[in-house]
Design a protein around this motif. Structure first.
Motif, PDB file in Angstrom:
ATOM      1  N   UNK A 299      33.141 -22.218 -27.494  1.00 32.04           N
ATOM      2  CA  UNK A 299      33.724 -21.370 -26.452  1.00 32.04           C
ATOM      3  C   UNK A 299      32.949 -21.521 -25.149  1.00 32.04           C
TER       4      UNK A 299
ATOM      5  N   UNK B 163      34.219 -24.584 -23.478  1.00 36.15           N
ATOM      6  CA  UNK B 163      35.562 -24.272 -22.980  1.00 36.15           C
ATOM      7  C   UNK B 163      35.462 -23.466 -21.681  1.00 36.15           C
TER       8      UNK B 163
ATOM      9  N   UNK C  92      37.502 -12.246 -31.183  1.00 39.81           N
ATOM     10  CA  UNK C  92      38.218 -13.503 -31.336  1.00 39.81           C
ATOM     11  C   UNK C  92      37.407 -14.535 -32.129  1.00 39.81           C
TER      12      UNK C  92
ATOM     13  N   UNK D 123      47.802 -14.018 -16.424  1.00 36.97           N
ATOM     14  CA  UNK D 123      46.691 -13.344 -17.107  1.00 36.97           C
ATOM     15  C   UNK D 123      46.417 -11.975 -16.493  1.00 36.97           C
ATOM     16  N   UNK D 124      46.609 -11.868 -15.178  1.00 42.11           N
ATOM     17  CA  UNK D 124      46.461 -10.559 -14.528  1.00 42.11           C
ATOM     18  C   UNK D 124      47.432  -9.555 -15.147  1.00 42.11           C
ATOM     19  N   UNK D 125      48.651 -10.044 -15.386  1.00 43.55           N
ATOM     20  CA  UNK D 125      49.674  -9.154 -15.946  1.00 43.55           C
ATOM     21  C   UNK D 125      49.306  -8.732 -17.366  1.00 43.55           C
ATOM     22  N   UNK D 126      48.647  -9.625 -18.075  1.00 38.45           N
ATOM     23  CA  UNK D 126      48.274  -9.310 -19.468  1.00 38.45           C
ATOM     24  C   UNK D 126      47.040  -8.418 -19.525  1.00 38.45           C
ATOM     25  N   UNK D 127      46.030  -8.788 -18.777  1.00 36.97           N
ATOM     26  CA  UNK D 127      44.729  -8.110 -18.888  1.00 36.97           C
ATOM     27  C   UNK D 127      44.523  -7.009 -17.851  1.00 36.97           C
ATOM     28  N   UNK D 128      45.345  -7.037 -16.812  1.00 38.25           N
ATOM     29  CA  UNK D 128      45.049  -6.160 -15.678  1.00 38.25           C
ATOM     30  C   UNK D 128      44.076  -6.910 -14.789  1.00 38.25           C
ATOM     31  N   UNK D 129      44.090  -6.588 -13.489  1.00 42.14           N
ATOM     32  CA  UNK D 129      43.272  -7.350 -12.537  1.00 42.14           C
ATOM     33  C   UNK D 129      41.791  -7.328 -12.869  1.00 42.14           C
ATOM     34  N   UNK D 130      41.343  -6.203 -13.398  1.00 38.46           N
ATOM     35  CA  UNK D 130      39.891  -6.045 -13.557  1.00 38.46           C
ATOM     36  C   UNK D 130      39.347  -6.661 -14.833  1.00 38.46           C
TER      37      UNK D 130
ATOM     38  N   UNK E  74      39.886 -12.502 -17.933  1.00 40.61           N
ATOM     39  CA  UNK E  74      38.684 -13.263 -18.314  1.00 40.61           C
ATOM     40  C   UNK E  74      38.360 -14.432 -17.387  1.00 40.61           C
TER      41      UNK E  74
END
Lengths: 511, 200
Positions: A78, A81, A209, A7-14, A17
């Protein structure tokens, strides 16, 4: 952790979610509240007309009422979840022990209040599902035999359910979410600067979403309730209504026992699972000027300021540590202006310090590492207890100093390392931003480095001699790669500080 | 301090992420997959039941509370048993001893007898329960609430209730042949006013 890396790779560290799950729960709560207010305004509360009013909302006014209803539903889903992952994550990362028991303990009623809020919402549609759920819920309550007559009798046959009782159900659906809000507030009481709003990019993404979901799969009702019939097939919202098949399967008594055992076990987990309890921070009044920086920075509100007790003529306040709130992260020590390694004396005594990781030991370790290194360049890595394994990084050019939390590193130590201790470069390595074990350590450190937070790293200190590498323990490869690049940078670009420039730095430090 | 800082000059490497085109493309693809996956997880468990339902294929997420060939008989009765001892007429001497506002002609124990309810369907006993009176003094109503799932079709339902102090026999009885269709909710109650069973 590997999934979070993805997820870090997808969203960036900052903008990952999973680092903002608690805040996302709040965000979903507000969506549910706002849409709920609209639904309540146009919702007809009579038991015989409520179904038609919701059908009108869903089909005739789909563009507003229908979307509001769907958003109300999906945001509620959500929230379950997000809450579920939040809870599992805090458990897996061991953030529920010791003084952090409070958030875990108060999180348990949140589970029940959230489930009850959702369940009571489903009653109000008054369709076959609502009929089934309402009857099953009240039969479950009736099992306790605390009511003079079974409440489920209100649903016995056509005509037995009056408008007044239905109004009570609406009241419950308003009251329980308000109680949930209250407990959510209590849940955060021991968190200083608790994040209740996710970053805007995450919030908009989550909202988008839910919106797409609402448009593609709008929430719809079952056929209207009919008390002369028993619903045969039900399309459950499994996020909330999984309890009903379980109730049918195990019976009311077993369900009560399960709910109670589950709640009790969950509640006492922080107390029964053993863990290492670090020693809380200690104030040294002789070195405390009552500036309040530790009070400002403490992530758990463990430091308070009170009027001076030693009668000091110049200082008005002194810091007090509430031991039962202190996680021993050392952020206070990193913020203290007395935490200067340039101070003379064999022992470095600062205004507030950690007995387990005192700054005097940190300075001694730093100097010892500087002496140990024999390579062409000297790099020191300051790391925290919950980031990568520092020992694995050590070599003849790399020394390491472990702190409790990266925010325990006072900016003056960075200056000291690059000037007096003789290091050519310095790496700060700790948890991911937004995912700091001690909540705010990485955030405060970045603000100190970039000059947004006092005590800040002075602008004259060369930033290209500093590298940050935020990574979790499973990302040793990332830390090694970034450290390797940094060592190469320092060597190749000849940014190794010369004796002269070090002397210059010394003079900067002396200003 | 903030005004003196410019990111280019003062941010140490690693604080600001540099997003290259390759990273951007990777993120767009990753975000799309993540969004679809999250919507799928949320929507599937929330509302898929409605959208998967068709006449030809059964809905895998639907919850079957009853089978298609089942109906329900629900008994809900709230009825007070008779007092465990007969009321006794007070003598004049006894009445005189009492304060004026408590001189009731009859003296009655508060406690009531437990009530027995028996139900048979097609001569098979499906429910037998003794319900104790509610209240600390055991002077309240005895409560019965029971659901029975039965196959659809014609059934002979018989209900007997004993609310007096005796070991055999019943005080109230109901017997009827009923036809239950799929999903029918057949309700049996007791009408206190007319002192007989009532069905819906």
């Amino acid at each position: 952790m590997y999934f979070e890396g993805l997820l870090d790779a997808i969203f960036g560290q900052r903008f990952n979610p999973v680092y903002h799950l608690g805040a996302l729960c709040w965000f979903f709560y507000w969506i549910v509240s706002i849409t709920g207010i609209y639904l309540f305004l146009v919702f007809d509360t009579g038991v015989n007309v409520v179904y038609d009013s919701i059908e009108w909302l869903t089909h005739d006014q789909w563009w507003l009422g229908g979307i509001a209803r769907s958003l109300h539903r999906y945001a509620s889903d959500a929230m379950v979840f997000a809450m579920l992952i939040h809870m599992l994550r805090e458990f897996a990362l061991d953030r529920y022990h010791g003084v952090r028991w409070f958030a875990w303990f108060t999180g348990v009623p949140i589970i029940w209040l959230l489930l009850t809020s959702g369940i009571t919402g489903y009653w109000l549609v008054w369709d076959e599902l609502a009929q089934y759920m309402a009857i099953a819920s009240f039969e479950w309550l009736d099992w306790l035999s605390i009511f003079s007559e079974p409440i489920a009798n209100n649903f016995l046959r056509e005509g037995s359910l009056g408008d007044r009782f239905f109004t009570l159900l609406i009241f419950i659906h308003i009251f329980v979410p308000l109680a949930l809000l209250f407990v959510m507030w209590i849940h955060l009481l021991r968190m200083a600067r608790a994040e209740i709003n996710p970053p805007k990019a995450i919030a908009w993404g989550a909202f988008g979403l839910l919106m797409v979901l609402s448009l593609v799969f709008p929430a719809v009702s079952h056929p209207p309730a009919d008390l002369s019939k028993v619903p045969v097939v039900l399309n459950l919202d499994w996020w909330y209504l999984f309890v009903y098949p379980a109730l049918d399967w195990m019976g009311a008594g077993a369900m009560w026992a399960t709910a109670i055992i589950f709640s009790v076990v969950l509640s006492i987990m922080p107390f029964i699972i053993p863990h290492r309890a670090p020693t809380p921070a200690v104030v040294n009044l002789d070195n405390c000027n009552g500036c309040g920086r530790c009070f400002e920075d403490c992530p758990f509100g463990a430091v308070t300021m009170q009027p001076r007790t030693d009668g000091h003529p110049s200082y008005e306040f002194e810091a007090i540590v509430k031991e039962s709130f202190c996680t021993a992260c050392g952020t206070c020590s990193g913020a203290c202006p007395s935490s200067s390694p340039y101070r003379r004396g064999e022992e470095l005594i600062t205004g507030i310090d950690l007995p387990d990781v005192p700054l005097t030991a940190v300075r001694a370790r730093l100097n010892a590492e500087a002496k140990r290194l024999t390579g062409d360049v000297k790099i020191v890595v300051f790391g925290c207890e919950f980031g990568g394994a520092l020992k694995e990084l050590e070599s003849d050019v790399v020394g390491t100093v472990q702190m409790s939390c990266i925010a325990q590193v006072p900016p003056a130590f960075i200056e000291y390392a690059l000037s007096r201790a003789g290091f050519d470069g310095l790496v700060l390595s700790a948890c991911r931003p937004g995912d700091c074990y001690h909540r705010l350590g990485v955030h405060w450190t970045e603000e100190r480095l970039t000059g947004y937070r006092d005590p800040y790293l002075r602008p004259k200190i060369p930033r290209d001699a500093i590298r940050v590498s935020w990574a979790r323990p499973t990302e040793m490869g990332k830390i090694r790669r970034e450290l390797g690049e940094f060592v190469q940078d320092v060597t190749n670009s000849k940014k190794k500080l010369t004796h002269d420039s070090r002397v210059e730095l010394e003079s900067v430090a002396g200003e | 301090m903030r005004s003196e800082i410019t990111p280019d000059k003062y941010f140490p490497k690693g604080i600001e992420e540099k997003v290259t085109l390759a990273v951007l493309i990777r993120r767009i693809i990753g975000l799309s997959v993540f969004a679809i996956l999250t919507m799928f997880i949320l929507g599937f468990f929330s509302a898929a039941g409605h959208f998967l339902t068709s006449e030809t294929s059964p809905n895998p997420l639907a919850y079957h509370y009853l089978a298609e060939n089942q109906a329900m008989i629900k008994v809900s009765i709230s009825h007070s048993g008779k007092r465990i001892t007969e009321c006794k007429k007070r003598t004049k001497a006894e009445l005189k001893k009492l304060p004026p506002n408590m001189r009731a002609a009859m003296s009655c124990e508060r406690e009531r007898t437990p009530v027995l309810l028996v139900m048979t369907v097609n001569d098979e006993e499906v429910y037998r329960h003794v319900s104790r009176p509610k209240g600390l003094s055991k002077d309240g109503a005895s409560i019965f609430y029971q659901k029975l799932v039965v196959p659809t079709g014609v059934h002979e339902v018989s209900i007997q209730m004993r609310d007096s102090v005796r070991d055999e026999g019943y005080d109230f009885e109901y017997k009827e042949k009923i036809e239950l269709v799929s999903g029918r909710n057949f309700v049996v109650t007791f009408d206190e006013q007319n002192q007989n069973f009532k069905v819906y």
